[in-house]
Design an enzyme around this catalytic site. Structure first.
Site, short mmCIF file in Angstrom:
data_model
loop_
_atom_site.label_atom_id
_atom_site.label_comp_id
_atom_site.label_asym_id
_atom_site.label_seq_id
_atom_site.Cartn_x
_atom_site.Cartn_y
_atom_site.Cartn_z
N GLU A 12 44.19 31.27 20.57
CA GLU A 12 44.90 30.74 21.74
C GLU A 12 44.42 31.34 23.06
O GLU A 12 44.60 30.73 24.11
CB GLU A 12 46.42 30.94 21.55
CG GLU A 12 46.94 30.05 20.41
CD GLU A 12 48.38 30.31 20.01
OE1 GLU A 12 49.05 29.37 19.54
OE2 GLU A 12 48.85 31.46 20.14
N ASP A 196 50.13 20.30 14.30
CA ASP A 196 50.65 19.76 13.02
C ASP A 196 52.04 19.19 13.27
O ASP A 196 52.56 19.31 14.38
CB ASP A 196 50.74 20.89 11.97
CG ASP A 196 51.63 22.03 12.43
OD1 ASP A 196 51.08 22.99 13.01
OD2 ASP A 196 52.86 21.94 12.26
C1 3QA Z 1 51.78 30.22 13.02
C2 3QA Z 1 51.38 30.39 14.46
C3 3QA Z 1 52.48 31.05 15.21
O1 3QA Z 1 51.99 31.83 16.26
C4 3QA Z 1 53.29 29.89 15.75
C5 3QA Z 1 51.20 29.05 15.15
C6 3QA Z 1 52.14 25.58 15.03
N1 3QA Z 1 52.68 24.88 13.98
C7 3QA Z 1 53.82 25.52 13.61
C8 3QA Z 1 54.78 25.25 12.60
N2 3QA Z 1 55.84 26.11 12.48
C9 3QA Z 1 55.94 27.16 13.31
N3 3QA Z 1 55.06 27.46 14.29
C10 3QA Z 1 54.00 26.63 14.44
N4 3QA Z 1 52.25 28.96 16.13
C11 3QA Z 1 50.62 30.08 12.13
S1 3QA Z 1 50.61 31.29 10.95
C12 3QA Z 1 49.04 31.15 10.25
C13 3QA Z 1 48.18 32.31 10.59
O2 3QA Z 1 47.04 32.27 9.84
C14 3QA Z 1 52.73 27.61 16.46
C15 3QA Z 1 52.93 26.64 15.33
N5 3QA Z 1 54.68 24.21 11.78
C16 3QA Z 1 46.17 33.31 10.13
C17 3QA Z 1 45.17 33.39 9.04
O3 3QA Z 1 45.78 33.79 7.85
#
Ligand code: 3QA
Length: 238
Positions: A12, A196
């Site tokens: 980000e 998403d």
């Molecule tokens: C979660 C990130 C967190 O900072 C919130 C993305 C996008 N889609 C979402 C959803 N529910 C909740 N939040 C979000 N951000 C991603 S965790 C994966 C990390 O992977 C917004 C968001 N459906 C890292 C590698 O393992």
């Protein structure tokens, strides 16, 4: 005038760092803060790590340790409103914590005594976003963002958040950042691009689109900072 630019994940803020004039890295409280300038304006950029606790720490640090005067958040979000498609931009009008629940005592979801269910973001910064969007002919939507310490990938949870908070999008940091800025009286702005739809496919879609959507949000935010740079320049000359 010093502007805080914050995200939650490296994806980000990388597109922001790539476009700064120059910056130095400063370590504080187990995190890196990038102090630099963009088009002549002082900025401090950081990603917090995921969730409400880390984002609270980073927002408070940006304001209290680095003395930023406004805070702009950029990142991705899950869509709740079916009008929002992957890559679309949403500006938070107000934000709420969807996982804050003391409803057993008769309080509404998202509420604690002496707090409020929603925190409104800065109107002037939202107006600036609309102006930039109009000038560049980029569609942006304004709406309610719900925040909680969960990655939502399920229709039931998403429906609960939609029904309870009238949310248009959801994520994991906005409302906590809003709480910090509101408490300290600092104007803030939360921008997200959809990665998403917080449904069954959210995990896959997130992984596929996090980078491209994060970039869309970051680039729009920088257009706003460029506009602010002109406004600040004019002001400081007077
Ligand atoms: C979660 C990130 C967190 O900072 C919130 C993305 C996008 N889609 C979402 C959803 N529910 C909740 N939040 C979000 N951000 C991603 S965790 C994966 C990390 O992977 C917004 C968001 N459906 C890292 C590698 O393992």
């Amino acid at each position: 005038m010093k502007i805080a630019i914050m995200g939650a994940m490296p994806e980000e803020i990388t597109p922001i760092l790539e476009r700064l004039d120059s910056y130095e890295s400063i370590q504080y409280a187990k995190n890196n803060y990038y102090k630099g300038s963009f088009q002549g304006v002082e900025v401090v950029v950081a990603y917090s790590k995921i969730g409400k606790v880390f984002s609270t720490l980073t927002a408070a640090t940006l304001l209290q340790v680095f003395a930023c005067d406004i805070l702009l958040f950029t990142g991705v979000a899950g869509a709740v409103n079916p009008e929002l498609k992957i890559g679309d931009l949403i500006v938070a009008s107000k934000l709420s914590q969807h996982d804050l629940d003391i409803t057993i005592f008769g309080h509404p979801h998202g509420y604690v005594p002496e707090g409020s269910v929603y925190i409104e973001s800065d109107k002037d910064l939202r107006a600036l976003a609309k102006q930039v969007a109009k000038e560049l002919d980029i569609p942006i939507k304004e709406g309610i963002i719900a925040t909680g310490d969960q990655f939502i990938a399920c229709e039931d949870k998403k429906c609960f958040i939609q029904d309870t908070f009238e949310a248009d999008a959801l994520e994991m940091e906005g409302a906590s950042v809003a709480t910090v800025c509101d408490a300290l009286g600092v104007p803030f702005f939360i921008l997200r691009s959809i990665s998403d739809a917080a449904d069954m496919d959210a995990g896959f879609n997130f992984e596929e689109f996090v980078e491209s959507s994060a970039k869309i949000s970051a680039e729009f935010l920088l257009e706003m900072v460029a506009k602010l740079a002109i406004l600040i320049g004019n002001h400081e000359k007077r």
